[in-house]
Scaffold this motif. Structure first.
Motif, mmCIF file in Angstrom:
data_model
loop_
_atom_site.group_PDB
_atom_site.id
_atom_site.type_symbol
_atom_site.label_atom_id
_atom_site.label_comp_id
_atom_site.label_asym_id
_atom_site.label_seq_id
_atom_site.Cartn_x
_atom_site.Cartn_y
_atom_site.Cartn_z
ATOM 1 N N SER A 321 -0.019 -2.877 -1.993
ATOM 2 C CA SER A 321 0.856 -3.373 -3.066
ATOM 3 C C SER A 321 2.244 -2.750 -3.019
ATOM 4 O O SER A 321 3.189 -3.300 -3.564
ATOM 5 C CB SER A 321 0.212 -3.109 -4.427
ATOM 6 N N LYS A 322 2.356 -1.583 -2.386
ATOM 7 C CA LYS A 322 3.653 -0.903 -2.223
ATOM 8 C C LYS A 322 3.853 -0.657 -0.734
ATOM 9 O O LYS A 322 2.905 -0.710 0.042
ATOM 10 C CB LYS A 322 3.685 0.435 -2.968
ATOM 11 N N TYR A 323 5.070 -0.309 -0.352
ATOM 12 C CA TYR A 323 5.373 0.026 1.037
ATOM 13 C C TYR A 323 4.953 -1.074 2.011
ATOM 14 O O TYR A 323 4.563 -0.805 3.148
ATOM 15 C CB TYR A 323 4.782 1.395 1.423
ATOM 16 N N LEU A 327 8.801 -10.703 3.138
ATOM 17 C CA LEU A 327 9.815 -11.478 3.862
ATOM 18 C C LEU A 327 10.202 -12.724 3.067
ATOM 19 O O LEU A 327 9.548 -13.093 2.096
ATOM 20 C CB LEU A 327 9.282 -11.879 5.236
ATOM 21 N N GLY A 328 11.227 -13.397 3.548
ATOM 22 C CA GLY A 328 11.722 -14.581 2.865
ATOM 23 C C GLY A 328 10.685 -15.684 2.730
ATOM 24 O O GLY A 328 10.725 -16.473 1.785
ATOM 25 N N ASN A 329 9.722 -15.727 3.663
ATOM 26 C CA ASN A 329 8.726 -16.800 3.623
ATOM 27 C C ASN A 329 7.527 -16.474 2.743
ATOM 28 O O ASN A 329 6.540 -17.198 2.739
ATOM 29 C CB ASN A 329 8.261 -17.144 5.048
ATOM 30 N N GLY A 330 7.589 -15.353 2.021
ATOM 31 C CA GLY A 330 6.492 -15.000 1.114
ATOM 32 C C GLY A 330 5.391 -14.200 1.770
ATOM 33 O O GLY A 330 4.438 -13.778 1.106
ATOM 34 N N ILE A 331 5.487 -13.993 3.074
ATOM 35 C CA ILE A 331 4.526 -13.165 3.806
ATOM 36 C C ILE A 331 5.102 -11.747 3.883
ATOM 37 O O ILE A 331 6.320 -11.569 4.016
ATOM 38 C CB ILE A 331 4.307 -13.726 5.228
ATOM 39 N N ALA A 332 4.215 -10.754 3.815
ATOM 40 C CA ALA A 332 4.692 -9.366 3.842
ATOM 41 C C ALA A 332 4.251 -8.661 5.117
ATOM 42 O O ALA A 332 3.135 -8.852 5.591
ATOM 43 C CB ALA A 332 4.177 -8.612 2.625
ATOM 44 N N ARG A 333 5.160 -7.858 5.650
ATOM 45 C CA ARG A 333 4.799 -6.982 6.759
ATOM 46 C C ARG A 333 4.035 -5.776 6.209
ATOM 47 O O ARG A 333 4.423 -5.216 5.196
ATOM 48 C CB ARG A 333 6.053 -6.472 7.462
ATOM 49 N N GLN A 334 2.982 -5.401 6.933
ATOM 50 C CA GLN A 334 2.177 -4.264 6.506
ATOM 51 C C GLN A 334 2.150 -3.198 7.593
ATOM 52 O O GLN A 334 2.309 -3.518 8.783
ATOM 53 C CB GLN A 334 0.752 -4.734 6.188
ATOM 54 N N PHE A 335 1.935 -1.961 7.196
ATOM 55 C CA PHE A 335 1.918 -0.817 8.113
ATOM 56 C C PHE A 335 3.232 -0.728 8.893
ATOM 57 O O PHE A 335 3.249 -0.545 10.107
ATOM 58 C CB PHE A 335 0.706 -0.882 9.056
ATOM 59 N N THR A 336 4.331 -0.869 8.160
ATOM 60 C CA THR A 336 5.665 -0.727 8.759
ATOM 61 C C THR A 336 6.022 0.756 8.725
ATOM 62 O O THR A 336 6.751 1.216 7.859
ATOM 63 C CB THR A 336 6.691 -1.561 7.983
#
Lengths: 469, 189
Positions: A321-323, A327-336
């Motif tokens: 939920s944090k960190y 992205l603009g398309n509503g998908i989130a990068r994880q383990f960045t």
């Protein structure tokens, strides 16, 4: 006046507004400090402690006590100077005896004339908040321990090192409990590394929001850390086949947890108990902190009490939920995890004022989470032309470098920028490049991992402001 | 001096150096520090994975959770789970926001953003209530998790949450995450 197209939700709006207000207060305090010194409109550190003291006393919550202290110069006044003790200044220090040796109780403080402090980001709740390093005042490459930035998720715990334990268990041959004395018996490593919060600069995605480099980049600090490589501990307990992740857990009230790939843990992770020549500071994780060089600050688990070896990530709150970077398309990068190459000019920087045309030694910091800084370029014309900066230290992996660039200002408007290249060939991008890849659909864009080139505009009158150029 | 001679010479030097090293200067693989951890030493620790491993015994329902929530959570997260941004509080909004993630104003909540129900249990058990973390019983945690998931219309109000049912809850944004694709190769040249 509806020029600003940014949609802020209530919480974001409040955070942005509050931070601007808090920074304005800090600036007002600095202006007061500098009002009757010859420090050229805040360009250089102020030299007037009496004003600072008067201001702190006037602004103190216990007004009555403060008034008394002002008259008598008593203990309350001394306590009002963070990290310093007030002494009366003699007209001529060669005509009176100084203070006797040892009168400080055996632990020194900084000069009463040095007044720069960390500034807390005004989140609604002071137990989950962060404070910024005053980068504009930092000298050299290492951050003073007492000015190292903080991010705490439920306050700073008080931990007795004699009772602190580290448990290492899970997919290991021999689960073990280590005391701090046990940990200090292992062979140690000493390494300088930066730590940067993944959210450093989050207010700056959409528009220049904060005025000073402390606000825009102050969630970055560098220390010399001492500790035991995780690889040493791993050999001690024995890793089972298939062990690919490690969950690290803190002993704070947030019981902070993050999952870390085993590859990183065995490459260069270490368990730090030393910082800048002494024990790690309480707000930095005393007595034990996980160091993950080049990774985002949140993963450097403070007050480390447990490492659970596993074959999977746990998908903790902080890594879902944090960190995570929406992205603009509503998908989130994880383990960045990795902090990309970045740099910033700390002098001249926002809210300073140059006294007139002439020579200035531009200076700043550059760093990369992927290795050593290879080179730094400086531009004084908003990136049209670039010149190599001088690197003032020997570049070390996942550590800042201090850079400088001699500049003869002609008195005309200028836009100062710096650009970091790391040893992998990565070049610090512009904000436009980052947004083209990641989008910018929230009030704070994708919040995390903003490593764009910073621009400081110098006006004809010498004033320096934060701009997007 | 040939390369072979050089190598031989270096080896001889190293040997001599090794002989000269004091016997106590040795690299260890095991030091024997620390004490073996018994299960009892580790009992107080937990971490709950998406497959449900680590979930304790116990259970709860939204009806019970409503009471737990009112007593322990609503002051910070709001009686309607809408969050409370007031100074000194600052509790996150917990529900709503579905369909907003790709919009100009994404609203991230348990309902709209969190990919795993187990994370909610782990976090509540670990770190909530904010002012007295770790004070809820496992049944209370199951209950309040059921309440939040029910208010978010992710589970039905009557569903019981326990170690078997909770990991099966499908969160709306379960597929909303990708691994880090960096380094962004466009930024190299």
């Amino acid at each position: 006046m509806r020029r600003d197209p940014i949609v802020y939700d209530e919480k974001s709006q409040r955070m942005a507004d509050e931070m601007v207000k808090a920074e304005a207060k800090l600036i007002a305090r600095r202006d007061l400090e500098g009002q009757d010194c010859d420090c050229k409109d805040g360009m250089f550190p102020s030299r007037v402690a009496t004003n600072r003291r008067a201001f702190l006393l006037a602004a103190g919550s216990a007004a009555g006590i403060a008034a008394g202290a002002m008259a008598s110069g008593d203990a309350a006044a001394q306590q009002a100077l963070p990290g310093a003790v007030h002494y009366d200044v003699p007209p001529d220090p060669t005509k009176v005896q100084g203070r006797p040796i040892g009168a400080d109780g055996g632990y020194g403080t900084r000069s009463q004339f040095e007044t720069e402090v960390r500034e807390r980001f005004p989140t609604a709740n002071a137990y989950t908040s962060w404070s910024f390093t005053p980068l504009q005042k930092m000298l050299g490459n290492v951050t003073a321990s007492g000015l190292h930035y903080e991010r705490d998720h439920n306050g700073i715990p008080t931990i007795d090192p004699g009772r602190h334990r580290l448990a290492v268990h899970g997919m290991v041959e021999t689960p073990k409990i280590f005391t701090m004395a046990d940990i200090k018996r292992f062979p140690s490593v000493t390494r300088r590394h930066f730590i940067e919060c993944a959210g450093n600069g989050l207010t700056e995605w959409k528009k220049p929001t904060l005025k000073t480099v402390q606000g825009t980049h102050g969630l970055l600090s560098t220390s010399e850390w001492v500790g035991v490589p995780f690889a040493t501990i791993a050999r001690e307990v024995g890793l089972k086949d298939g062990a690919t992740w490690v969950l690290a857990e803190g002993a704070d009230a947030a019981v902070m947890t993050r999952s870390i790939p085993m590859d990183k843990m065995l490459t260069d992770a270490f368990l730090a108990y030393g910082q800048n020549g002494e024990a790690i500071r309480p707000e930095q994780g005393y007595p034990l902190r996980l160091m993950l060089p080049g990774y985002e600050g949140n993963l450097h688990i403070k007050w480390l009490r447990r490492l659970e070896v596993s074959d999977k990530p746990y998908m903790t709150r902080e890594e879902t939920s944090k960190y995570t970077d929406l992205l603009g398309n509503g998908i989130a990068r994880q383990f960045t995890f990795i902090m990309d190459a970045k740099s910033v000019i700390t002098f001249p920087s926002g809210n300073m004022k140059l006294p007139g045309a002439g020579f200035y030694n531009i200076t700043g910091l550059a760093w990369s989470g992927r290795g050593r800084v290879q080179s730094v370029d400086v531009s004084v014309d908003a990136g049209k032309t670039w010149y190599p900066a001088r690197i003032e230290v020997v570049a070390e992996p996942m550590c800042t470098v201090r850079f400088s660039f001699p500049w003869m200002w002609d008195g005309k408007p200028a836009v100062l920028q710096s650009r970091c290249m790391d040893e992998t060939g990565y070049i610090q991008p512009t904000l436009q490049q980052l947004i083209a890849i990641r989008g910018d659909n929230g009030p704070f864009g994708s919040i995390y991992h903003l490593n764009a080139i910073q621009s400081w505009a110098v006006a004809v009158d010498g004033s320096v402001t934060n701009v997007h150029a | 001096m040939s390369t072979r001679d050089l190598i031989a010479g270096t080896a001889a030097l190293c040997l001599a150096a090794a002989c000269a090293l004091p016997a106590h200067a040795q690299v260890q693989t095991h030091y024997g520090f620390g004490t073996a951890a018994a299960p009892a030493d580790l009992a107080k620790y937990f971490a709950i994975a998406p497959d449900g491993s680590g979930l304790p015994p116990g259970s709860g329902t939204a009806a019970e959770g409503a009471k737990v929530y009112a007593e322990n959570c609503s002051a910070c997260h709001g009686s309607q789970l809408q969050g409370n941004p007031a100074k000194g509080i600052g509790g996150d909004k917990l529900i709503g926001g579905r369909g907003t993630l790709a919009s100009a104003n994404p609203v991230k909540t348990v309902e709209s953003y969190w990919p795993y129900s187990t994370t909610l249990f782990d976090y509540v058990k670990r770190a909530m209530p904010f002012s007295s973390p770790g004070s809820l019983t496992d049944d209370q945690v199951y209950s309040v998790v059921a309440y939040v998931l029910s208010q978010a219309h992710i589970i039905k109000p009557a569903e019981t949450m326990n170690a078997r049912t909770l990991p099966r809850v499908k969160m709306p944004n379960r597929n909303g995450f990708i691994p880090d694709p960096r380094p962004e190769l466009a930024l190299y040249r």
